[in-house]
Write an enzyme that holds these catalytic residues in place. Structure first.
Site, PDB file in Angstrom:
ATOM      1  CD  GLN A 171      -2.828   1.315   0.303  1.00 36.53           C
ATOM      2  OE1 GLN A 171      -3.580   0.380   0.098  1.00 36.53           O
ATOM      3  NE2 GLN A 171      -2.890   2.444  -0.394  1.00 36.53           N
ATOM      4  CG  ASP A 180      -6.953   2.004   7.302  1.00 32.81           C
ATOM      5  OD1 ASP A 180      -7.925   1.656   6.611  1.00 32.81           O
ATOM      6  OD2 ASP A 180      -6.142   1.187   7.799  1.00 32.81           O
TER       7      ASP A 180
HETATM    8  N1  NVA Z   1      -6.393  -1.315   8.257  1.00 34.55           N
HETATM    9  C1  NVA Z   1      -7.234  -1.931   7.252  1.00 34.55           C
HETATM   10  C2  NVA Z   1      -6.590  -1.807   5.909  1.00 34.55           C
HETATM   11  C3  NVA Z   1      -7.371  -2.395   4.769  1.00 34.55           C
HETATM   12  C4  NVA Z   1      -6.693  -2.237   3.454  1.00 34.55           C
HETATM   13  C5  NVA Z   1      -7.457  -3.387   7.593  1.00 34.55           C
HETATM   14  O1  NVA Z   1      -6.517  -4.040   8.064  1.00 34.55           O
HETATM   15  O2  NVA Z   1      -8.568  -3.873   7.432  1.00 34.55           O
HETATM   16  N1   CP Z   2      -6.193  -0.939   0.289  1.00 40.24           N
HETATM   17  C1   CP Z   2      -6.347  -2.275   0.174  1.00 40.24           C
HETATM   18  O1   CP Z   2      -5.458  -3.071   0.485  1.00 40.24           O
HETATM   19  O2   CP Z   2      -7.553  -2.651  -0.335  1.00 40.24           O
HETATM   20  P1   CP Z   2      -8.129  -4.144  -0.414  1.00 40.24           P
HETATM   21  O3   CP Z   2      -8.398  -4.595   0.992  1.00 40.24           O
HETATM   22  O4   CP Z   2      -9.373  -4.015  -1.250  1.00 40.24           O
HETATM   23  O5   CP Z   2      -7.085  -5.016  -1.059  1.00 40.24           O
END
Ligand code: NVA
Ligand code: CP
Length: 305
Positions: A133, A224
């Site tokens: 990311q 986030d």
């Molecule tokens: N912090 C979030 C990021 C998703 C791309 C998760 O771990 O669900």
């Molecule tokens: N940002 C990200 O990793 O998105 P996904 O969970 O859709 O892969």
């Protein structure tokens, strides 16, 4: 192309600062069509224990554009979901695949996999980090501002995986990084200390509970979700604790006048970010999502050599 042949990316700090800069440059070349490497007959495995839209699709399309193939190995369709030991799965998949991207909960699982497999192992998100990311995030910031060094990124919200990789990545490119989180949700102090150690002289790591102090002078605001995958049952109890950390017009107006807004997505409008901000002129979230593909294509080509 940076030479990372055979290397793992379990943490962003597995790269040197020069390697990270080289990957970003290579990703920009790929995006602009200045380079077109091909890896026919190479196979990428996607071993995921959590949902994914961007990571799954961007890795797949990147591999197809490199002339390779992709196998979707979600835990539910393999013996992984029935508890086959990681050490066994790793030694078997090592014989079939050329590279594997793993999305799971514990960082120790990808570390164990990497111990038992000789192919490159890429962290496609764990509870600790999300390095792929941040490759895309830095590419997006570079496209906007050019030189990264000396810029300030402020992350607001839960100090977990994305915040951890941002701390490391920003420090490695010489960006100041401010993290504002509610009491009890600050980043892992070990990772914050690692970021401090990686930060060139003059750069700053700020960990605070004060969102307004954190956004002063920032060229990038980043947020986030407040409850990550696997924490859905905690979402309601977190809502009141995180309210002051919402990226909204009032907070954005206190950042640098040229500030942009990033979000790794998926987003919860009305929680960590308002509809107005994510759809507004400062938002770069769609470019950021696109850049996942270019950045990961650069990474795949570099580790496949
Ligand atoms: N912090 C979030 C990021 C998703 C791309 C998760 O771990 O669900
Ligand atoms: N940002 C990200 O990793 O998105 P996904 O969970 O859709 O892969």
């Amino acid at each position: 192309m940076p030479s990372l042949r055979g290397r793992d990316l379990l943490s962003l700090s597995d790269l040197s600062a020069d390697e990270l800069a080289g990957l970003l440059e290579f990703a920009a070349d790929l995006k602009a069509g200045r380079s077109n490497p091909l890896f026919p007959n190479k196979v990428l495995g996607l071993l995921f224990r959590k949902a994914s839209t961007r990571t799954r699709v961007s890795f797949s399309v990147a591999m197809y554009q490199l002339g390779g193939q992709v196998l979707d190995l979600h835990a539910g369709v393999t013996q992984v979901g029935r508890g086959e030991p990681t050490s066994d799965t790793a030694r078997v998949l090592d014989r079939y695949l050329d590279v594997v991207a793993i999305r799971t909960f514990d960082q120790s699982e990808i570390e164990e996999f990497a111990d038992y497999a000789s192919i490159p192992v890429i962290n496609a998100l764990t509870d600790l980090e999300h390095p792929c990311q941040i490759l895309a995030d830095l590419l997006t910031i570079q496209e906007e501002f050019g030189d990264l060094q000396g810029l300030t990124l402020t992350y607001l919200g839960d100090g977990n995986n994305v915040a951890h990789s941002l701390l490391l990545g920003c420090a490695m490119v010489g960006m100041n990084v401010h993290i504002a989180s509610p009491d009890g949700y600050a980043p892992d102090p070990t990772i914050a200390a690692k970021a401090e150690a990686l930060m060139p002289q003059g750069g700053k790591v700020l960990i605070t509970q004060d969102p307004e102090a954190a956004v002063q002078g920032a060229q990038v605001l980043y947020t986030d979700v407040w409850a990550s995958m696997g924490q859905e049952d905690l979402a309601d109890q977190r809502l009141p604790l995180f309210q002051d950390y919402q990226v909204n017009d009032a907070l954005l107006s206190q950042a640098s006048p040229d500030a942009i807004v990033l979000h790794c997505l998926p987003a919860h409008r009305g929680e960590e970010i308002t509809h107005e901000v994510i759809e507004g002129t400062a938002s770069r979230v769609w470019d950021q999502a696109e850049n996942r593909m270019h950045a990961q294509k650069a990474l795949l080509a570099s580790v496949l050599g």
